[in-house]
Design a protein around this motif. Structure first.
Motif, mmCIF file in Angstrom:
data_model
loop_
_atom_site.group_PDB
_atom_site.id
_atom_site.type_symbol
_atom_site.label_atom_id
_atom_site.label_comp_id
_atom_site.label_asym_id
_atom_site.label_seq_id
_atom_site.Cartn_x
_atom_site.Cartn_y
_atom_site.Cartn_z
ATOM 1 N N LYS A 18 0.847 -1.193 0.000
ATOM 2 C CA LYS A 18 0.000 0.000 0.000
ATOM 3 C C LYS A 18 0.882 1.242 0.000
ATOM 4 O O LYS A 18 1.914 1.274 0.676
ATOM 5 C CB LYS A 18 -0.929 0.017 1.219
ATOM 6 C CG LYS A 18 -2.030 -1.039 1.178
ATOM 7 C CD LYS A 18 -3.005 -0.862 2.319
ATOM 8 C CE LYS A 18 -4.082 -1.947 2.305
ATOM 9 N NZ LYS A 18 -4.933 -1.906 1.097
ATOM 10 N N ASP A 19 0.472 2.244 -0.783
ATOM 11 C CA ASP A 19 1.216 3.497 -0.745
ATOM 12 C C ASP A 19 0.742 4.334 0.444
ATOM 13 O O ASP A 19 -0.079 3.887 1.248
ATOM 14 C CB ASP A 19 1.095 4.251 -2.079
ATOM 15 C CG ASP A 19 -0.315 4.779 -2.349
ATOM 16 O OD1 ASP A 19 -1.164 4.800 -1.432
ATOM 17 O OD2 ASP A 19 -0.569 5.196 -3.499
ATOM 18 N N GLN A 25 -0.566 -1.225 -4.458
ATOM 19 C CA GLN A 25 0.381 -1.274 -5.559
ATOM 20 C C GLN A 25 0.863 -2.714 -5.698
ATOM 21 O O GLN A 25 0.979 -3.426 -4.710
ATOM 22 C CB GLN A 25 1.588 -0.363 -5.300
ATOM 23 C CG GLN A 25 1.269 1.110 -5.213
ATOM 24 C CD GLN A 25 2.519 1.945 -4.988
ATOM 25 O OE1 GLN A 25 3.602 1.415 -4.749
ATOM 26 N NE2 GLN A 25 2.371 3.254 -5.082
ATOM 27 N N ARG A 37 6.575 -1.494 -10.772
ATOM 28 C CA ARG A 37 5.570 -1.210 -9.737
ATOM 29 C C ARG A 37 4.335 -0.630 -10.433
ATOM 30 O O ARG A 37 4.449 0.290 -11.249
ATOM 31 C CB ARG A 37 6.134 -0.217 -8.719
ATOM 32 C CG ARG A 37 5.239 0.044 -7.524
ATOM 33 C CD ARG A 37 5.900 1.025 -6.567
ATOM 34 N NE ARG A 37 7.089 0.456 -5.950
ATOM 35 C CZ ARG A 37 7.087 -0.202 -4.796
ATOM 36 N NH1 ARG A 37 5.958 -0.383 -4.141
ATOM 37 N NH2 ARG A 37 8.215 -0.669 -4.295
ATOM 38 N N SER A 39 0.364 0.824 -9.830
ATOM 39 C CA SER A 39 -0.658 1.288 -8.896
ATOM 40 C C SER A 39 -2.032 0.845 -9.382
ATOM 41 O O SER A 39 -2.336 0.936 -10.576
ATOM 42 C CB SER A 39 -0.623 2.813 -8.787
ATOM 43 O OG SER A 39 -1.693 3.271 -7.970
#
Length: 313
Positions: A18-19, A25, A37, A39
């Motif tokens: 998680k961002d 992500q 990566r 999202s």
């Protein structure tokens, strides 16, 4: 980066994190060290690193990593339109929506899936999307990374409507370059292009290669399926292969426009170049039940590999 979990299936391994906004992500990694990566906001590739850990996609230092707008950089999915027209938001809504991980996608009929790490994402229209673009669709996106670090995006859009619809599409790709003045693009020579700086007037490319001395915003038409971006200073070339996407967008905002963009540094135009595999001039039209597929593969190689023969890479 917060909470993470490793997800396994028979074909691939990827990690979900998680961002800082709590958005999932997906991180793809291969043994030699390359990574990507993605999202789930926008289905956007936000990082692509080679085996030495060097970032190959540009992200602005002023990028806003927060909905409702797409982050400035990486590879954005532009659907169902490219540009700004009608009631839809600029470049369509796909890059500004939450996607889901697709755990049960139909087969892609690709060979050598065991040589790749990949994730499948899915987007379906929301009620709000249907109000501004009243078409039922399923958009499946596969992002894959080969063992040698090549990145591939494969999009499949199916019409599950009772009526036909048309759309335009682009992989809006921000490449990281050493200095825009030291970069050239090969593979678009002699082509016609629409110049967005001249009200989409049509011109024919005259140069042996495309180089940059000021703002460029063009759509090259009926382009070959292999295009190369040569970075003289880094001695690195991005080779872009595409299928189902006849056009190529080339964009750099240069100095004046950069200063007017809140999510781009004043001097950052020097370190970025957008080269998009796209279908813009002619609409992609799907009858009920029909599916379209468009793919872009990008790899990074030493420039000496391909200055003479793009097709031989």
């Amino acid at each position: 980066m917060g909470h993470s979990v490793t997800v396994w299936d028979q074909r691939s391994e990827f990690e979900v994190t998680k961002d800082w906004n709590g958005i999932d992500q997906v991180v793809l990694r291969v043994p030699r060290g390359a990574s990507a990566r993605v999202s789930l906001f926008g289905g956007q590739v936000i990082s692509w690193r080679n085996e030495r850990g060097e970032e190959q996609l540009f992200t602005s230092s002023k990028a806003i990593f927060k909905p409702p707008k797409a982050m400035r950089g990486g590879i954005q999915i532009c659907f169902p339109q490219f540009g700004n027209c009608g009631s839809l938001e600029q470049h369509g809504f796909a890059r500004n929506r939450m996607w889901s991980i697709d755990n049960d996608p139909p087969p892609l009929h690709q060979h050598n899936d065991n040589d790749k790490v990949f994730v499948d994402l899915l987007l379906k229209p929301s009620e709000d999307d249907m109000k501004c673009w009243p078409h039922h669709f399923e958009f499946r996106l596969r992002v894959s990374l080969t063992m040698t670090g090549d990145l591939t995006l494969t999009s499949r859009i199916r019409n599950i409507n009772g009526k036909p619809f048309g759309f335009s599409f682009a992989y809006h790709s921000y490449f990281s370059v050493s200095d825009i003045s030291e970069v050239r693009i090969e593979g678009l020579e002699t082509l016609d292009y629409l110049d967005n700086l001249c009200e989409r007037e049509r011109f024919t490319e005259q140069g042996d290669a495309i180089t940059f001395e000021n703002e460029v915003d063009r759509v090259y038409l009926s382009s070959p399926n292999v295009v190369a971006v040569l970075d003289h200073e880094k001695k690195r070339t991005f080779v872009i292969r595409k299928e189902g996407l006849p056009d190529v967008v080339v964009w750099n905002p240069w100095e004046k426009k950069s200063k007017s963009m809140v999510d781009l540094g004043d001097e950052e135009y020097k370190q970025m170049l957008c080269v998009d595999a796209a279908s813009i001039e002619r609409s992609i039209n799907l009858k009920p039940g029909e599916e379209w597929k468009g793919q872009m593969e990008i790899c990074s190689v030493p420039s000496t590999y391909c200055s003479d023969n793009l097709g031989g890479i």
